[in-house]
Motif scaffolding. Structure first.
Motif, PDB file in Angstrom:
ATOM      1  N   LYS A  58       0.833  -1.210   0.000  1.00  0.00           N
ATOM      2  CA  LYS A  58       0.000   0.000   0.000  1.00  0.00           C
ATOM      3  C   LYS A  58       0.863   1.254   0.000  1.00  0.00           C
ATOM      4  O   LYS A  58       0.612   2.184  -0.766  1.00  0.00           O
ATOM      5  N   MET A  62       1.037   4.096  -3.026  1.00  0.00           N
ATOM      6  CA  MET A  62       0.731   5.506  -2.758  1.00  0.00           C
ATOM      7  C   MET A  62       1.975   6.390  -2.851  1.00  0.00           C
ATOM      8  O   MET A  62       1.888   7.524  -3.285  1.00  0.00           O
ATOM      9  N   SER A  67       0.325   6.311  -7.122  1.00  0.00           N
ATOM     10  CA  SER A  67      -1.005   5.848  -7.531  1.00  0.00           C
ATOM     11  C   SER A  67      -2.066   6.543  -6.707  1.00  0.00           C
ATOM     12  O   SER A  67      -1.794   7.066  -5.633  1.00  0.00           O
ATOM     13  N   ARG A  68      -3.279   6.524  -7.209  1.00  0.00           N
ATOM     14  CA  ARG A  68      -4.402   7.114  -6.496  1.00  0.00           C
ATOM     15  C   ARG A  68      -5.253   5.985  -5.928  1.00  0.00           C
ATOM     16  O   ARG A  68      -5.650   5.069  -6.659  1.00  0.00           O
ATOM     17  N   LEU A  69      -5.516   6.033  -4.633  1.00  0.00           N
ATOM     18  CA  LEU A  69      -6.384   5.039  -4.003  1.00  0.00           C
ATOM     19  C   LEU A  69      -7.811   5.306  -4.462  1.00  0.00           C
ATOM     20  O   LEU A  69      -8.366   6.371  -4.211  1.00  0.00           O
ATOM     21  N   GLU A  72     -10.795   1.546  -0.544  1.00  0.00           N
ATOM     22  CA  GLU A  72     -10.309   0.489   0.350  1.00  0.00           C
ATOM     23  C   GLU A  72     -11.471   0.143   1.268  1.00  0.00           C
ATOM     24  O   GLU A  72     -11.946   0.997   2.013  1.00  0.00           O
ATOM     25  N   ALA A  81      -7.809  -3.026  -1.271  1.00  0.00           N
ATOM     26  CA  ALA A  81      -7.549  -1.689  -1.798  1.00  0.00           C
ATOM     27  C   ALA A  81      -7.452  -1.781  -3.328  1.00  0.00           C
ATOM     28  O   ALA A  81      -6.969  -2.769  -3.873  1.00  0.00           O
ATOM     29  N   THR A  82      -7.935  -0.738  -3.975  1.00  0.00           N
ATOM     30  CA  THR A  82      -7.854  -0.659  -5.435  1.00  0.00           C
ATOM     31  C   THR A  82      -7.185   0.662  -5.793  1.00  0.00           C
ATOM     32  O   THR A  82      -7.582   1.715  -5.286  1.00  0.00           O
ATOM     33  N   TYR A  83      -6.167   0.570  -6.653  1.00  0.00           N
ATOM     34  CA  TYR A  83      -5.370   1.736  -7.017  1.00  0.00           C
ATOM     35  C   TYR A  83      -5.429   2.023  -8.502  1.00  0.00           C
ATOM     36  O   TYR A  83      -5.416   1.105  -9.325  1.00  0.00           O
TER      37      TYR A  83
END
Length: 169
Positions: A58, A62, A67-69, A72, A81-83
């Protein structure tokens, strides 16, 4: 004076090289006659063995990968969680910019690494599986209330492909 060269972290530094995994996925799909040429490859799933690895991954998504979360949430009793990747991974002309990162599920072991990918299909799951009657489908998630899917496994369940009707993003 001394110049510091900072190497930008890439997806490969976090999840390993996705190309061999995707090669295995597309080879498996071809072996059962599923043509995914027209479908969006929605995301890849990167599994981890421990909660510590989940936290490290994670922070890398980030931090270094910028990346943009997207979300979660607790799904199936554990965090997922998806990024959205700042820099999409391109494989044979396909741009993949979403990674799913599930924390370990109690009682289920998955080795760390890329484990499945998901395609968005433009038809109902029923209609889709009827077009491939010789495929051994896993239908256990077909009636989920959120983004139901059907799955086909390859290599004795080491990797799989899911098909669903709505993208994660």
């Amino acid at each position: 004076h001394i110049e510091h060269i900072v190497e930008k972290m890439s997806l490969e530094n976090v999840v390993g090289d996705p190309a061999p995994f995707l090669e295995r996925i597309f080879s498996g799909l071809a072996s059962v006659g599923i043509n995914v040429e027209a479908y969006q490859l929605d995301h890849m799933c990167y599994r981890v063995e421990s909660n510590e690895e989940y936290d490290v991954a994670k922070s890398k998504f980030m931090g270094e990968l910028e990346s943009r979360l997207l979300v979660e949430n607790i799904i199936g009793g554990r965090m997922i969680a998806t990024y959205k990747l700042k820099t999409p991974y391109v494989y044979k002309g396909r741009s993949i910019d979403v990674i799913e990162l599930p924390s370990p599920k109690k009682g289920s072991f998955y080795p760390t690494g890329l484990e499945h990918c998901e395609f968005v299909i433009p038809e109902s799951l029923d209609a889709f599986i009827k077009r491939y009657p010789n495929v051994e489908w896993d239908l256990s998630a077909m009636n989920k209330t959120r983004n139901a899917d059907v799955r086909v496994e390859f290599e004795g369940g080491k990797i799989s492909v899911k098909f669903h009707c709505q993208p994660l993003e």
